[in-house]
Design an enzyme around this catalytic site. Structure first.
Site, PDB file in Angstrom:
ATOM      1  N   CYS A  84       0.866  -1.190   0.000  1.00 46.29           N
ATOM      2  CA  CYS A  84       0.000   0.000   0.000  1.00 46.29           C
ATOM      3  C   CYS A  84       0.893   1.227   0.000  1.00 46.29           C
ATOM      4  CB  CYS A  84      -0.870   0.020   1.248  1.00 46.29           C
ATOM      5  SG  CYS A  84      -1.907  -1.418   1.438  1.00 46.29           S
ATOM      6  N   ASN A 110       0.691  -0.287   6.052  1.00 45.01           N
ATOM      7  CA  ASN A 110       1.076  -1.086   4.886  1.00 45.01           C
ATOM      8  C   ASN A 110       1.717  -2.350   5.425  1.00 45.01           C
ATOM      9  OD1 ASN A 110       1.956  -2.102   2.432  1.00 45.01           O
ATOM     10  ND2 ASN A 110       3.855  -0.908   2.464  1.00 45.01           N
ATOM     11  N   GLY A 111       1.259  -3.519   4.952  1.00 49.33           N
ATOM     12  CA  GLY A 111       1.858  -4.775   5.399  1.00 49.33           C
ATOM     13  C   GLY A 111       0.794  -5.723   5.940  1.00 49.33           C
ATOM     14  N   GLU A 116       8.021 -21.471 -18.934  1.00 52.55           N
ATOM     15  CA  GLU A 116       7.913 -20.095 -18.428  1.00 52.55           C
ATOM     16  C   GLU A 116       9.071 -19.239 -18.908  1.00 52.55           C
ATOM     17  OE1 GLU A 116       5.812 -18.234 -17.413  1.00 52.55           O
ATOM     18  OE2 GLU A 116       6.896 -16.573 -16.474  1.00 52.55           O
TER      19      GLU A 116
END
Ligand code: AGP
Length: 609
Positions: A2, A100-101, A482
């Site tokens: 965030c 954030n986290g 990939e």
């Protein structure tokens, strides 16, 4: 991931906060909010949706004040909604937090606070912080925050303001970035440099577990031992564009380097070392339900499909349940044999890929239980699923998927272990051993990343290649697919991935002098066989770039170039072996002057059939 921004000074806070959030939108953009103190009250405005929704609202009302915090959200706990948006406050609105986290033990703290009479209105882990600071607050905000830090577990950066102490912002960082910007009669905080670069180039970088107290005229720091410390100012030389990529040239290379943290975050609270238990969030797959399933389908597109290929090997090996992997756009149209005895695992970074969403609906219509592995909380695929296991990779901006792939693998390993535990196909000791190895994977990625200069040199020398072949057996074949896709989609070099044992059934006719072959030999049980396949292509003039596990030095007598990854068990090797393939594709594309983050003809989320 965030975005946090904060301001305290002599100007109006709102313009500074909004400008900062605009620069942080790449960190999270499913909701945004601000909190500003003015004359004894903290005003909070927060909305689901892009930052523009908040901006439009703020044009209709004037919110004054020179102390404020703001937030752009990338949801992890709790779908995007007005209520789940940050900032969050205590009941009285006197204490306000942005975060954030991930607060790993938020459920235990929430339970404790509810028993103390606290009421919660959101589904987020963050709201716990606001009430917890309130719980410890007795006239000293700094002390209250310090008490909270002694109790919370997880990775976080958060900032707190209080109506009772409107002269300061208190903030802390642990495993999530937070910086302090130094102004004249004003100071700033932010998750990332771009947010405040228009105001100051003088910043303090908070280190692990450091607390910062910011007033308009002072900045002080406390370390995790509770001691006041001095810090050096860092002068930022980047421009805004470079700052958004944290100094990396492209989002793709930044996201390649974010993989150690993304992998660790995706394991957090699900894989706990030295314990055989697997915590699969809210998924309630019981032993009885699992035993009802006769088959697992894994359905996805592109890179997510390649992750599913690895998932097949891992789930069949650990949980001994048949797995079929299918490309979503094929699955939908082949009258698949699906019923209520099928568990369908849907993998999607964006959670919006139309082919994948349609395949999900096809499987669901036929009675299948749907478990999706998604990187975007509240996305269409997540909402259509019975169970969701989120990858916590944070926003993936580059079109070429990298950190989403490795975190999808972590999610698949976790599901496989969970199934193996329920079905008893692995002992607790075996499960614990694999999990302890998984805890080492972020370090393995760091080791793989340490070879980037060598890979860059190889890429620079060979970027004019016309064709590049990728070979591997078993799980290495899935990773080769990939690696080949990465190269094709960003460097536009033609490439094919082949099961090494299949080459002699036709494609080896294409091998001629100088043909570049990238060969993966990380699977111990298949090492000798793959080695002989490499000798076959060498005999026809190929130039071989081999990727092997440390210790297998005889490959050097065959390959033209060998790059080693750390010793790790076969099923976990893709986490490290894919890194050189991502870097190879990246440096080839850079050398060719391609638009690495936005390759031609491609979109980040393919929402058309
Ligand atoms: C991968 O590098 C590509 N960008 C693409 O193949 C992608 O993986 C595919 O479109 C699936 O997207 P999703 O994971 O968002 O569903």
């Amino acid at each position: 991931m965030c975005g946090i921004v904060g301001y305290i000074g002599n100007k109006q806070a709102i313009p500074v906060l909004i400008e900062g959030l605009q620069k942080l939108e790449y960190r999270g953009y499913d909701s945004a909010g601000i909190a500003v103190y003015n004359q004894g009250k903290i005003n909070i405005r927060k909305f689901k949706g892009r930052l523009s929704v908040l901006e439009e609202h703020l044009k209709k009302e004037t919110i004054e004040g020179s102390l404020g915090i703001g937030h752009t959200r990338w949801a992890t706990h709790g779908e995007p909604s007005d209520i789940n948006s940050h900032p969050h406050s205590n009941v009285s609105g006197d204490i306000v937090v942005v975060h954030n986290g991930i607060i790993e033990n938020y459920m235990q703290i929430k339970k404790f606070l509810k028993e103390k009479g606290y009421e919660f209105i959101s589904e987020t882990d963050t709201e716990v912080l606001a009430h917890y600071v309130d719980y410890f607050y007795n006239g000293d905000l700094i002390e209250a925050v310090k008490n909270v830090l002694e109790k919370v577990r997880g990775s976080y950066a958060f900032a707190v303001i209080s109506k009772s102490e409107p002269d300061k912002i208190v903030c802390v960082r642990k495993e999530n970035p937070l910086i302090v910007g130094v102004g004249e009669g004003e100071n700033f905080i932010a998750s990332d440099i771009p947010a405040i670069l228009n105001h100051t180039r003088k910043i303090y970088l908070l280190n692990e577990n450091e607390l910062a107290i910011i007033t308009k005229d002072s900045i002080s720091f406390i370390n995790e031992e509770g001691k006041n410390i001095e810090k050096d100012i860092f002068e930022v030389s980047w421009d805004v564009a470079a700052a958004e990529k944290s100094g990396f040239e492209h989002f793709m290379i930044k996201e390649i380097h974010e993989q150690p943290k993304a992998v660790k975050d995706t394991m957090t609270s699900r894989i706990i070392a030295d314990q055989a238990s697997i915590k699969l969030d809210d998924i309630k797959l019981t032993k009885e339900e699992l035993e009802k399933f006769s088959k697992v389908f894994i359905i996805a597109c592109g890179t997510a499909f390649h992750a599913g290929m690895v998932g097949k090997y891992v789930i069949e090996k650990l949980a001994r349940i048949p797995v079929e992997v299918d490309i979503a756009s094929e699955f939908r149209y082949r009258s698949p044999i699906v019923d209520d005895k099928t568990l369908t695992i849907i993998i999607s970074q964006s959670g919006e890929t139309l082919d994948t969403l349609a395949a999900l609906k096809e499987a669901k219509k036929n009675g299948s239980r749907i478990l999706s592995i998604v990187n975007v909380v509240g996305s269409s695929i997540a909402r259509e699923s019975h169970d969701v296991l989120y990858t916590w990779a944070g926003p993936e901006i580059a079109v070429a998927s990298t950190k989403a792939y490795t975190t999808q693998l972590i999610a698949l390993y976790t599901v496989a272990l969970y199934m193996a535990k329920l079905k008893g196909t692995l002992t607790d000791a075996q499960i614990t051993e694999i999990k302890n190895e998984m805890m080492e994977l972020p370090n393995q990625i760091e080791v793989a990343l340490s070879h980037k200069a060598t890979i860059q040199k190889f890429a620079t020398k060979n970027s004019n290649a016309r064709d590049i072949f990728y070979l591997g057996r078993g799980i290495d074949y899935a990773v080769a697919l990939e690696g080949s896709l990465k190269l094709k989609e960003i460097s536009y070099i033609h490439s094919e991935a082949y099961a090494a044992g299949e080459l002699k059934h036709g494609t080896i006719a294409l091998i001629e002098k100088g043909t570049i072959v990238v060969a993966l030999l990380t699977q111990d049980a298949l090492y000798e066989k793959t080695l002989s396949n490499i000798k076959e292509v060498k005999a026809r003039g190929a130039f071989v770039f081999a990727i092997a596990k440390e210790g297998n030095t005889d490959i050097e007598t065959v390959a033209d170039y060998t790059l080693y990854i750390p010793e790790v068990s076969d099923i976990l090797s893709p986490i490290a072996s894919v890194i050189p393939l991502q870097l190879l594709a990246y440096y080839m594309a850079v050398e060719k002057g391609c638009d690495v983050d936005k390759p031609r003809n491609l979109a980040k989320s393919v929402t058309v059939e």
